[in-house]
Design an enzyme around this catalytic site. Structure first.
Site, PDB file in Angstrom:
ATOM      1  N   ASN A 211     -21.582  50.741   9.851  1.00  0.00           N
ATOM      2  CA  ASN A 211     -21.322  50.914  11.288  1.00  0.00           C
ATOM      3  C   ASN A 211     -20.521  52.185  11.531  1.00  0.00           C
ATOM      4  O   ASN A 211     -20.216  52.922  10.605  1.00  0.00           O
ATOM      5  CB  ASN A 211     -20.623  49.672  11.844  1.00  0.00           C
ATOM      6  CG  ASN A 211     -19.309  49.426  11.147  1.00  0.00           C
ATOM      7  OD1 ASN A 211     -18.414  50.261  11.174  1.00  0.00           O
ATOM      8  ND2 ASN A 211     -19.191  48.286  10.467  1.00  0.00           N
ATOM      9  N   LYS A 340     -10.761  35.412  21.280  1.00  0.00           N
ATOM     10  CA  LYS A 340     -10.768  35.720  19.842  1.00  0.00           C
ATOM     11  C   LYS A 340      -9.438  35.346  19.192  1.00  0.00           C
ATOM     12  O   LYS A 340      -9.399  34.826  18.086  1.00  0.00           O
ATOM     13  CB  LYS A 340     -11.047  37.217  19.677  1.00  0.00           C
ATOM     14  CG  LYS A 340     -11.682  37.576  18.368  1.00  0.00           C
ATOM     15  CD  LYS A 340     -12.260  38.972  18.408  1.00  0.00           C
ATOM     16  CE  LYS A 340     -13.606  39.014  19.108  1.00  0.00           C
ATOM     17  NZ  LYS A 340     -14.163  40.373  19.153  1.00  0.00           N
ATOM     18  N   LYS A 344      -9.497  32.661  16.152  1.00  0.00           N
ATOM     19  CA  LYS A 344      -9.187  33.122  14.795  1.00  0.00           C
ATOM     20  C   LYS A 344      -7.733  32.846  14.411  1.00  0.00           C
ATOM     21  O   LYS A 344      -7.267  33.304  13.377  1.00  0.00           O
ATOM     22  CB  LYS A 344      -9.515  34.610  14.668  1.00  0.00           C
ATOM     23  CG  LYS A 344     -10.979  34.921  15.033  1.00  0.00           C
ATOM     24  CD  LYS A 344     -11.432  36.257  14.481  1.00  0.00           C
ATOM     25  CE  LYS A 344     -12.829  36.598  14.969  1.00  0.00           C
ATOM     26  NZ  LYS A 344     -13.472  37.652  14.182  1.00  0.00           N
TER      27      LYS A 344
HETATM   28  O1  C5P Z   1     -15.409  38.764  15.812  1.00  0.00           O
HETATM   29  P1  C5P Z   1     -15.131  40.220  15.760  1.00  0.00           P
HETATM   30  O2  C5P Z   1     -15.858  40.920  14.660  1.00  0.00           O
HETATM   31  O3  C5P Z   1     -15.269  40.952  17.067  1.00  0.00           O
HETATM   32  O4  C5P Z   1     -13.561  40.269  15.421  1.00  0.00           O
HETATM   33  C1  C5P Z   1     -12.895  41.451  15.111  1.00  0.00           C
HETATM   34  C2  C5P Z   1     -11.718  41.147  14.238  1.00  0.00           C
HETATM   35  O5  C5P Z   1     -12.098  40.309  13.158  1.00  0.00           O
HETATM   36  C3  C5P Z   1     -11.164  42.375  13.584  1.00  0.00           C
HETATM   37  O6  C5P Z   1      -9.779  42.196  13.404  1.00  0.00           O
HETATM   38  C4  C5P Z   1     -11.895  42.440  12.254  1.00  0.00           C
HETATM   39  O7  C5P Z   1     -11.190  43.165  11.268  1.00  0.00           O
HETATM   40  C5  C5P Z   1     -12.003  40.969  11.911  1.00  0.00           C
HETATM   41  N1  C5P Z   1     -13.219  40.587  11.139  1.00  0.00           N
HETATM   42  C6  C5P Z   1     -13.100  40.157   9.840  1.00  0.00           C
HETATM   43  N2  C5P Z   1     -14.213  39.760   9.148  1.00  0.00           N
HETATM   44  C7  C5P Z   1     -15.431  39.810   9.714  1.00  0.00           C
HETATM   45  C8  C5P Z   1     -15.565  40.256  11.032  1.00  0.00           C
HETATM   46  C9  C5P Z   1     -14.437  40.655  11.713  1.00  0.00           C
HETATM   47  O8  C5P Z   1     -12.001  40.119   9.317  1.00  0.00           O
HETATM   48  N3  C5P Z   1     -16.491  39.436   9.022  1.00  0.00           N
END
Ligand code: C5P
Length: 403
Positions: A211, A340, A344
């Protein structure tokens, strides 16, 4: 937050051949809005005119202890008393020997002797045989004991034609040492994990899915935490950024699974976990050991969901650990970010709007909202990622670790 803004910095310049690089250092200090004064030794003056330093640094230049200081007083006592930091670059073997042994027979050595428990940085540069000589090394040890910060010279091509240790380092590194030495150590003893950059998921030996994350925000956070005295482990996917010298533990990873493994290794022992990496949500299910041929019109690659590292950490984190997630959104930023934070189990979410072209991915700038568990939102206005990072760290120090 520009740490150096309005700080009184005294740049001492002695007569190393690398003196022309000190002119650039004075220009860089001027651009950082420091309150600059420069002192040249007698021999430095023979190499580059004080006029050059005065014009480029836009500041007073002193060369003699009989010079008059602006508001009248004695130059060496006034300059040493009023300055926040002294940098000597380049520092010759002679000025090092004088300072290490308490000689005080010119303006710079007088100032050095009078400059007590403050930020004192010295940049030795010289021929490699001189640098490695027992006398010089002995003197550097004495300086260290007296509280001087030594910025080690680089190995490389020297003015004498020889190759070895003794080259003037990059001015950006000298500025890193200066900024670090002037940052309040609010997080001493705290262990911090930071994830940064993109992850890369291989399709075959020559192709990847990744990405647009540059890693800049995460690296600046690593810098800000480490300058504040924290012990930082930076776990990074591929990023083309210099690692701040204060990061003692740098772990390079490629895939999301590798990142998760590394986070788990350090998790138990950490106080603060900052997840700024843009982790790939999916990986390729059937990695091909050989290069996939382009003989079909359509190629279907099956993807498998990666673990959400932040969510998994949220489930097992202890109360005393502070977990910080990032939310990059294109719409309804605050609401998605709040959701979020709950999903989380984070303590804080840093939200930024990636639909704005001038900030976010790959840009040097950002604008963020820090949201806490109570739903309180703190806006950090648009600024360089470095400034944003320092603002985030001071928010954390003030709200969670100040007595
Ligand atoms: O759900 P999303 O990807 O938008 O969430 C972003 C947050 O989750 C960021 O802090 C990113 O570093 C973390 N993340 C993670 N592992 C993933 C996807 C996102 O730790 N597979």
């Amino acid at each position: 937050m520009n740490i150096l803004k309005n700080k009184k910095i005294l740049l001492g310049v002695s007569s190393g051949i690398a003196i022309y690089k000190a002119v650039d250092l004075s220009s860089k200090l001027r651009k950082l809005d420091v309150d600059l004064n420069i002192v040249l030794t007698e021999d430095a003056k023979k190499m580059v005119s004080p006029t050059v330093f005065s014009a480029v640094g836009n500041c007073p230049v002193y060369t003699d202890y009989f010079n008059e200081v602006k508001d009248g007083w004695i130059p060496h006592t006034q300059l040493s008393a009023e300055s926040d930091a002294l940098i000597i670059a380049p520092a010759t073997a002679n000025i090092i020997a004088k300072i290490a042994n308490g000689f005080a027979d010119d303006l710079l050595s007088l100032i050095a002797l009078a400059f007590r428990e403050k930020s004192k940085i010295i940049v030795p540069t010289m021929n490699t045989r001189m640098y490695n000589s027992p006398a010089l090394q002995r003197n550097l040890e004495l300086l260290k004991k007296d509280g001087w910060i030594i910025v080690e010279p680089e190995v490389g091509h020297l003015a004498c034609g020889e190759i070895g240790k003794g080259r003037y380092p990059d001015n950006e590194i000298i500025l890193e040492f200066l900024e670090d030495s002037l940052t309040k150590k609010t997080l001493i003893g705290k262990k911090v994990i930071i994830t940064a950059g993109p992850t890369v998921e291989p399709i075959d030996p020559v192709r990847n899915i990744t990405n647009k994350s540059s890693g800049k925000m995460g690296y600046e956070l690593a810098r800000a935490f480490s300058y504040s005295g924290a012990e930082v482990t930076l776990i990074s996917g591929p990023a083309n950024i210099n690692i701040p010298y204060t990061i003692k533990n740098f772990v390079k990873v490629n895939t999301a699974l590798e990142m998760k493994n590394e986070v788990m290794k350090y998790f138990n022992d950490s106080d603060i976990i900052v997840m700024s990496a843009a982790v790939s949500d999916y990986r390729v299910e059937n990695y091909s050991n050989i290069k996939i041929k382009k003989d079909k019109d359509n190629l279907i690659i099956k993807l498998k969901k990666n673990p959400d590292i932040l969510k998994e950490i949220g489930k097992i984190k202890k109360d005393k650990q502070l977990l910080i997630g990032f939310a990059a959104e294109t719409n309804d930023l605050i609401n998605y970010a709040k959701r979020k934070l709950i999903e989380k189990n984070c303590d804080l979410i840093v939200a930024n709007d990636v639909s704005k072209k001038e900030i976010g991915f790959n840009s040097d700038f950002n604008e963020v909202y820090i949201i806490d568990k109570m739903g309180d939102v703190t806006h950090v206005e648009k600024a360089s990622k470095r400034e944003i990072a320092f603002n985030i760290v001071s928010y954390i120090s003030n709200n969670y670790y100040s007595r």
